[in-house]
Design a protein around this motif. Structure first.
Motif, PDB file in Angstrom:
ATOM      1  N   THR A 194       0.815  -1.212   0.000  1.00  0.00           N
ATOM      2  CA  THR A 194       0.000   0.000   0.000  1.00  0.00           C
ATOM      3  C   THR A 194       0.855   1.271   0.000  1.00  0.00           C
ATOM      4  N   LEU A 195       1.883   1.313   0.849  1.00  0.00           N
ATOM      5  CA  LEU A 195       2.702   2.520   0.972  1.00  0.00           C
ATOM      6  C   LEU A 195       3.868   2.551  -0.007  1.00  0.00           C
ATOM      7  N   ASN A 196       4.205   1.384  -0.565  1.00  0.00           N
ATOM      8  CA  ASN A 196       5.286   1.298  -1.550  1.00  0.00           C
ATOM      9  C   ASN A 196       6.619   1.797  -0.986  1.00  0.00           C
ATOM     10  N   ILE A 197       6.884   1.461   0.260  1.00  0.00           N
ATOM     11  CA  ILE A 197       8.151   1.811   0.894  1.00  0.00           C
ATOM     12  C   ILE A 197       8.696   0.561   1.568  1.00  0.00           C
ATOM     13  N   PRO A 198      10.036   0.481   1.710  1.00  0.00           N
ATOM     14  CA  PRO A 198      10.618  -0.711   2.347  1.00  0.00           C
ATOM     15  C   PRO A 198      10.267  -0.787   3.826  1.00  0.00           C
ATOM     16  N   LEU A 199      10.090  -1.985   4.313  1.00  0.00           N
ATOM     17  CA  LEU A 199       9.768  -2.222   5.721  1.00  0.00           C
ATOM     18  C   LEU A 199      11.073  -2.367   6.498  1.00  0.00           C
ATOM     19  N   LEU A 200      11.315  -1.463   7.478  1.00  0.00           N
ATOM     20  CA  LEU A 200      12.565  -1.452   8.221  1.00  0.00           C
ATOM     21  C   LEU A 200      12.552  -2.404   9.407  1.00  0.00           C
ATOM     22  N   GLY A 201      11.429  -2.604  10.014  1.00  0.00           N
ATOM     23  CA  GLY A 201      11.376  -3.484  11.166  1.00  0.00           C
ATOM     24  C   GLY A 201       9.964  -3.745  11.622  1.00  0.00           C
ATOM     25  N   ILE A 202       9.834  -4.727  12.499  1.00  0.00           N
ATOM     26  CA  ILE A 202       8.525  -5.134  13.007  1.00  0.00           C
ATOM     27  C   ILE A 202       8.581  -5.177  14.526  1.00  0.00           C
ATOM     28  N   ILE A 203       7.627  -4.573  15.165  1.00  0.00           N
ATOM     29  CA  ILE A 203       7.507  -4.666  16.611  1.00  0.00           C
ATOM     30  C   ILE A 203       6.735  -5.931  16.926  1.00  0.00           C
ATOM     31  N   PRO A 204       7.390  -6.885  17.566  1.00  0.00           N
ATOM     32  CA  PRO A 204       6.699  -8.158  17.819  1.00  0.00           C
ATOM     33  C   PRO A 204       5.602  -8.020  18.863  1.00  0.00           C
TER      34      PRO A 204
END
Length: 215
Positions: A194-204
């Motif tokens: 949707t945002l077309n940007i790379p995902l830097l991290g995920i908060i578990p």
């Protein structure tokens, strides 16, 4: 899934209660007649006589619902209704395209309906014989209250089933609308796409109880 079942049961129960206590119960009285077109002095039917009797049954059904028959019934019983009203309450039909005629009436008062049907089968044969001058009509079964005196409508089971189906459909519609209009992110792919940007991290997601044990 449990929510859908609960809503359906609530609607079914509501429809059952509504049909049981808020809809006027209808009872049915009925009688049957048979049309005879057999030639005098004969004891058997041939095909042409049978077909003629069936044709007469259709004609007699129309006459029975006419003012020629129903108006004398109204006058004899001093009914407080018009011919059009009584006509709308009376059902006259042939049984499976035979020479047998069924006359019935649905009404909240079963004895009242029975009395009217009784008067119809008392008056109709002579009027029909006088007007048609062909064949004859005889009573097979006298006026009686159908369904062993139990109401013929409303059907509480039918209302409950319809209520349950309505509850099910409405619940599915609500679920569909909520899912269709939900624009929140549910997965990592949703964010990237949707945002077309790379995902830097995920908060578990951390279970609070497990976290407290490890502290």
């Amino acid at each position: 899934m449990n929510g859908i079942l609960i809503v359906s049961l609530i609607f079914a129960a509501g429809a059952f209660v509504y049909s049981s206590f808020f809809i006027t119960k209808q009872y049915q009285a009925s009688a049957t007649l048979i049309v005879n077109n057999k030639a005098e002095g004969t004891t058997t039917y041939n095909t042409s006589e049978m077909n003629a009797a069936q044709g007469l049954a259709d004609v007699y059904s129309i006459i029975i619902k006419s003012d020629t028959v129903l108006q004398p019934v109204i006058d004899e019983l001093n009914l407080n209704m018009s011919y059009e009203k009584l006509k709308s309450l009376i059902t006259v039909s042939t049984v499976n395209s035979t020479q047998v005629i069924t006359i019935s009436m649905d009404h909240p008062d079963p004895e009242y309906a029975q009395k009217i049907i009784e008067e119809i089968i008392k008056i109709a044969p002579e009027i029909i014989k006088d007007k048609v001058e062909a064949g004859s009509v005889k009573v097979i079964s006298e006026s009686r209250i159908a369904n062993n005196g139990a109401p013929v409508s409303p059907s509480t089971k039918k209302y409950a089933l319809i209520g349950g189906l309505i509850g099910l459909v409405l619940t599915l519609i609500v679920i569909f609308v909520r899912e269709f209009t939900n624009n929140t992110f549910k997965t990592e792919d949703d964010i990237s796409r949707t945002l077309n940007i790379p995902l830097l991290g995920i908060i578990p997601s951390v279970d609070e109880k497990e976290f407290n044990k490890n502290v």
